[in-house]
Design a protein around this motif. Structure first.
Motif, PDB file in Angstrom:
ATOM      1  N   THR A 247       0.826  -1.222   0.000  1.00 11.09           N
ATOM      2  CA  THR A 247       0.000   0.000   0.000  1.00 11.09           C
ATOM      3  C   THR A 247       0.860   1.274   0.000  1.00 11.09           C
ATOM      4  O   THR A 247       0.419   2.315  -0.467  1.00 11.09           O
ATOM      5  CB  THR A 247      -0.977   0.040   1.197  1.00 11.09           C
ATOM      6  OG1 THR A 247      -0.222   0.021   2.412  1.00 11.09           O
ATOM      7  CG2 THR A 247      -1.954  -1.116   1.155  1.00 11.09           C
TER       8      THR A 247
ATOM      9  N   TYR B  42       0.620   5.284  -2.117  1.00 12.84           N
ATOM     10  CA  TYR B  42       0.887   6.673  -1.705  1.00 12.84           C
ATOM     11  C   TYR B  42       2.048   7.237  -2.527  1.00 12.84           C
ATOM     12  O   TYR B  42       2.045   8.413  -2.919  1.00 12.84           O
ATOM     13  CB  TYR B  42       1.174   6.742  -0.196  1.00 12.84           C
ATOM     14  CG  TYR B  42      -0.065   6.436   0.611  1.00 12.84           C
ATOM     15  CD1 TYR B  42      -0.993   7.431   0.888  1.00 12.84           C
ATOM     16  CD2 TYR B  42      -0.341   5.134   1.046  1.00 12.84           C
ATOM     17  CE1 TYR B  42      -2.162   7.151   1.588  1.00 12.84           C
ATOM     18  CE2 TYR B  42      -1.508   4.831   1.747  1.00 12.84           C
ATOM     19  CZ  TYR B  42      -2.410   5.849   2.011  1.00 12.84           C
ATOM     20  OH  TYR B  42      -3.571   5.569   2.686  1.00 12.84           O
ATOM     21  N   ARG B  43       3.034   6.368  -2.773  1.00 12.64           N
ATOM     22  CA  ARG B  43       4.169   6.805  -3.587  1.00 12.64           C
ATOM     23  C   ARG B  43       3.728   7.142  -5.008  1.00 12.64           C
ATOM     24  O   ARG B  43       4.225   8.095  -5.620  1.00 12.64           O
ATOM     25  CB  ARG B  43       5.244   5.714  -3.625  1.00 12.64           C
ATOM     26  CG  ARG B  43       6.013   5.594  -2.308  1.00 12.64           C
ATOM     27  CD  ARG B  43       6.897   4.358  -2.263  1.00 12.64           C
ATOM     28  NE  ARG B  43       7.578   4.264  -0.994  1.00 12.64           N
ATOM     29  CZ  ARG B  43       8.845   4.664  -0.781  1.00 12.64           C
ATOM     30  NH1 ARG B  43       9.569   5.125  -1.775  1.00 12.64           N
ATOM     31  NH2 ARG B  43       9.387   4.570   0.404  1.00 12.64           N
TER      32      ARG B  43
ATOM     33  N   ALA C 274       5.012  10.597   2.134  1.00  9.17           N
ATOM     34  CA  ALA C 274       4.690  10.897   3.543  1.00  9.17           C
ATOM     35  C   ALA C 274       3.800  12.138   3.622  1.00  9.17           C
ATOM     36  O   ALA C 274       2.905  12.214   4.472  1.00  9.17           O
ATOM     37  CB  ALA C 274       5.980  11.102   4.341  1.00  9.17           C
TER      38      ALA C 274
ATOM     39  N   ALA D 103       0.308  11.141   2.339  1.00  7.97           N
ATOM     40  CA  ALA D 103      -0.293  10.155   3.249  1.00  7.97           C
ATOM     41  C   ALA D 103      -0.901  10.821   4.491  1.00  7.97           C
ATOM     42  O   ALA D 103      -1.660  10.202   5.220  1.00  7.97           O
ATOM     43  CB  ALA D 103       0.738   9.112   3.671  1.00  7.97           C
TER      44      ALA D 103
ATOM     45  N   ARG E 266      -6.185   9.678   1.770  1.00  8.30           N
ATOM     46  CA  ARG E 266      -6.286   8.402   2.489  1.00  8.30           C
ATOM     47  C   ARG E 266      -7.644   7.752   2.228  1.00  8.30           C
ATOM     48  O   ARG E 266      -7.727   6.543   2.021  1.00  8.30           O
ATOM     49  CB  ARG E 266      -6.095   8.585   4.002  1.00  8.30           C
ATOM     50  CG  ARG E 266      -4.731   9.090   4.399  1.00  8.30           C
ATOM     51  CD  ARG E 266      -4.404   8.734   5.845  1.00  8.30           C
ATOM     52  NE  ARG E 266      -4.096   7.335   5.980  1.00  8.30           N
ATOM     53  CZ  ARG E 266      -2.890   6.813   5.809  1.00  8.30           C
ATOM     54  NH1 ARG E 266      -1.864   7.571   5.527  1.00  8.30           N
ATOM     55  NH2 ARG E 266      -2.701   5.511   5.925  1.00  8.30           N
TER      56      ARG E 266
ATOM     57  N   ARG F 109       0.802   0.892   6.951  1.00 12.37           N
ATOM     58  CA  ARG F 109       0.875   1.501   8.283  1.00 12.37           C
ATOM     59  C   ARG F 109      -0.439   1.340   9.052  1.00 12.37           C
ATOM     60  O   ARG F 109      -0.461   1.442  10.270  1.00 12.37           O
ATOM     61  CB  ARG F 109       1.171   3.005   8.175  1.00 12.37           C
ATOM     62  CG  ARG F 109       2.418   3.386   7.400  1.00 12.37           C
ATOM     63  CD  ARG F 109       3.666   2.939   8.141  1.00 12.37           C
ATOM     64  NE  ARG F 109       4.887   3.517   7.567  1.00 12.37           N
ATOM     65  CZ  ARG F 109       5.465   3.113   6.456  1.00 12.37           C
ATOM     66  NH1 ARG F 109       4.945   2.121   5.773  1.00 12.37           N
ATOM     67  NH2 ARG F 109       6.578   3.682   6.020  1.00 12.37           N
ATOM     68  N   ASP F 110      -1.541   1.167   8.298  1.00 16.56           N
ATOM     69  CA  ASP F 110      -2.878   1.203   8.916  1.00 16.56           C
ATOM     70  C   ASP F 110      -3.735   0.034   8.448  1.00 16.56           C
ATOM     71  O   ASP F 110      -4.952   0.124   8.468  1.00 16.56           O
ATOM     72  CB  ASP F 110      -3.573   2.519   8.527  1.00 16.56           C
ATOM     73  CG  ASP F 110      -3.728   2.660   7.013  1.00 16.56           C
ATOM     74  OD1 ASP F 110      -3.020   1.951   6.272  1.00 16.56           O
ATOM     75  OD2 ASP F 110      -4.569   3.465   6.570  1.00 16.56           O
TER      76      ASP F 110
ATOM     77  N   ASP G 102       5.015   9.614  10.496  1.00 18.70           N
ATOM     78  CA  ASP G 102       4.014   8.539  10.402  1.00 18.70           C
ATOM     79  C   ASP G 102       3.278   8.333  11.735  1.00 18.70           C
ATOM     80  O   ASP G 102       2.089   8.041  11.756  1.00 18.70           O
ATOM     81  CB  ASP G 102       4.671   7.210   9.971  1.00 18.70           C
ATOM     82  CG  ASP G 102       5.116   7.222   8.511  1.00 18.70           C
ATOM     83  OD1 ASP G 102       4.670   8.112   7.758  1.00 18.70           O
ATOM     84  OD2 ASP G 102       5.918   6.347   8.125  1.00 18.70           O
TER      85      ASP G 102
ATOM     86  N   ARG H  96       1.013  11.900  12.687  1.00 17.37           N
ATOM     87  CA  ARG H  96      -0.003  12.568  11.860  1.00 17.37           C
ATOM     88  C   ARG H  96      -1.374  12.337  12.480  1.00 17.37           C
ATOM     89  O   ARG H  96      -1.591  11.343  13.195  1.00 17.37           O
ATOM     90  CB  ARG H  96       0.079  12.076  10.410  1.00 17.37           C
ATOM     91  CG  ARG H  96      -0.292  10.650  10.244  1.00 17.37           C
ATOM     92  CD  ARG H  96      -0.457  10.267   8.786  1.00 17.37           C
ATOM     93  NE  ARG H  96      -0.684   8.848   8.746  1.00 17.37           N
ATOM     94  CZ  ARG H  96       0.063   7.975   8.110  1.00 17.37           C
ATOM     95  NH1 ARG H  96       1.100   8.366   7.418  1.00 17.37           N
ATOM     96  NH2 ARG H  96      -0.227   6.694   8.155  1.00 17.37           N
TER      97      ARG H  96
HETATM   98  O1   DC Z   1       6.140   1.943   3.205  1.00 18.21           O
HETATM   99  P1   DC Z   1       6.531   3.098   2.293  1.00 18.21           P
HETATM  100  O2   DC Z   1       7.849   3.750   2.653  1.00 18.21           O
HETATM  101  O3   DC Z   1       6.491   2.727   0.852  1.00 18.21           O
HETATM  102  O4   DC Z   1       5.388   4.208   2.535  1.00 18.21           O
HETATM  103  C1   DC Z   1       5.456   5.483   1.931  1.00 18.21           C
HETATM  104  C2   DC Z   1       4.736   6.496   2.815  1.00 18.21           C
HETATM  105  O5   DC Z   1       3.329   6.224   2.802  1.00 18.21           O
HETATM  106  C3   DC Z   1       5.165   6.513   4.283  1.00 18.21           C
HETATM  107  O6   DC Z   1       5.330   7.843   4.717  1.00 18.21           O
HETATM  108  C4   DC Z   1       4.017   5.909   5.031  1.00 18.21           C
HETATM  109  C5   DC Z   1       2.834   6.106   4.131  1.00 18.21           C
HETATM  110  N1   DC Z   1       1.895   4.995   4.186  1.00 18.21           N
HETATM  111  C6   DC Z   1       0.746   5.176   4.915  1.00 18.21           C
HETATM  112  O7   DC Z   1       0.562   6.224   5.524  1.00 18.21           O
HETATM  113  N2   DC Z   1      -0.187   4.183   4.965  1.00 18.21           N
HETATM  114  C7   DC Z   1       0.022   3.015   4.335  1.00 18.21           C
HETATM  115  N3   DC Z   1      -0.917   2.054   4.395  1.00 18.21           N
HETATM  116  C8   DC Z   1       1.205   2.810   3.595  1.00 18.21           C
HETATM  117  C9   DC Z   1       2.140   3.833   3.554  1.00 18.21           C
END
Ligand code: DC
Length: 218
Positions: free
Chosen positions: A31, A35-36, A96, A99, A105, A126-127, A180, A183
């Motif tokens: 996921t 966001y990327r 970031a 996100a 989101r 993350r979630d 992260d 927020r």
């Molecule tokens: O895991 P990553 O480094 O590829 O994630 C990129 C950014 O996206 C990081 O700042 C966290 C955010 N992210 C998020 O908030 N929720 C998710 N489910 C996945 C990533």
């Protein structure tokens, strides 16, 4: 079956999620790449990442596909193979920022739920265990010391970036953790029913075996 793996940057979750998905013949959904993809597209279009409305519009319109291939998996963004671009550190920083935006989101969480609906999926982020799939069948929360996570990131990136500085990378990891975890919307936090896995002292095989055994209640 839905398996959720959450944790901070560099905790090993993507590598392990990919291996677990392979062992189980499940789909792996990264996921973070979604966001990327929003940040990468915004940068290509020269749009300000602070423009939440524009970022949400990108999130709605982007077609993001996860396609298994010889290297494990590629991410197609509107049909273009963006896998290498999405790993870029600048794109990570932009991710970031987007996100932390509520409307972005909402759009991406809805897409993630849609993707996961068919089941048999390992999703990392993350979630996932807290917001996307609070009813996931198995939840893991990976942690590791920031210094160790920085070292891992350094090893991963140094061949392509000879001038890389380890201390800078560790600092960036700490900064990303801070963003992260602090927020307002969906901060990085362990779901109450997630199994915490500290990967600091473990190699990839050890972590994968540990997770696999837990999934199978061995
Ligand atoms: O895991 P990553 O480094 O590829 O994630 C990129 C950014 O996206 C990081 O700042 C966290 C955010 N992210 C998020 O908030 N929720 C998710 N489910 C996945 C990533």
């Amino acid at each position: 079956m839905i398996i959720a793996i959450d944790g901070p940057a560099g905790s090993g979750k993507s590598t392990v999620a990919k291996l677990i998905a392979k062992r189980l013949s499940y789909r792996y959904i990264d996921t973070g790449a979604m966001y990327r993809a929003v940040a990468w597209t915004a940068e290509k279009k020269n749009l300000s990442l602070a423009d939440e409305t524009a970022m949400a519009e990108i999130a709605v319109s982007l077609k993001i596909e996860f396609v298994p291939d010889a290297d494990g998996q590629s991410v197609l963004v509107d049909g273009e193979n963006a896998t290498a671009h999405l790993k870029n550190e600048t794109v990570g920083r932009g991710a970031a920022t987007v996100a932390a935006q509520k409307s972005v989101r909402e759009v991406l969480v809805a897409k993630q739920r849609q993707i996961g609906k068919a089941g048999n999926v390992v999703m990392d982020g993350r979630d996932i265990g807290t917001v996307v799939f609070p009813q996931a069948d198995k939840k893991f929360f990976f942690v590791a010391d920031a210094d160790e996570r920085g070292r891992r990131r350094y090893e991963e990136l140094k061949s392509k970036n000879p001038g890389l500085d380890l201390q800078n990378i560790i600092e960036e990891i700490r900064q990303r953790d801070h963003e992260d975890r602090n927020r307002k919307i969906s901060p990085l936090v362990r779901a109450k029913d997630a199994l915490e896995v500290d990967t600091t002292q473990l190699n990839i095989e050890e972590v994968t075996d540990h997770v696999f055994k837990n999934i199978n209640n061995i």
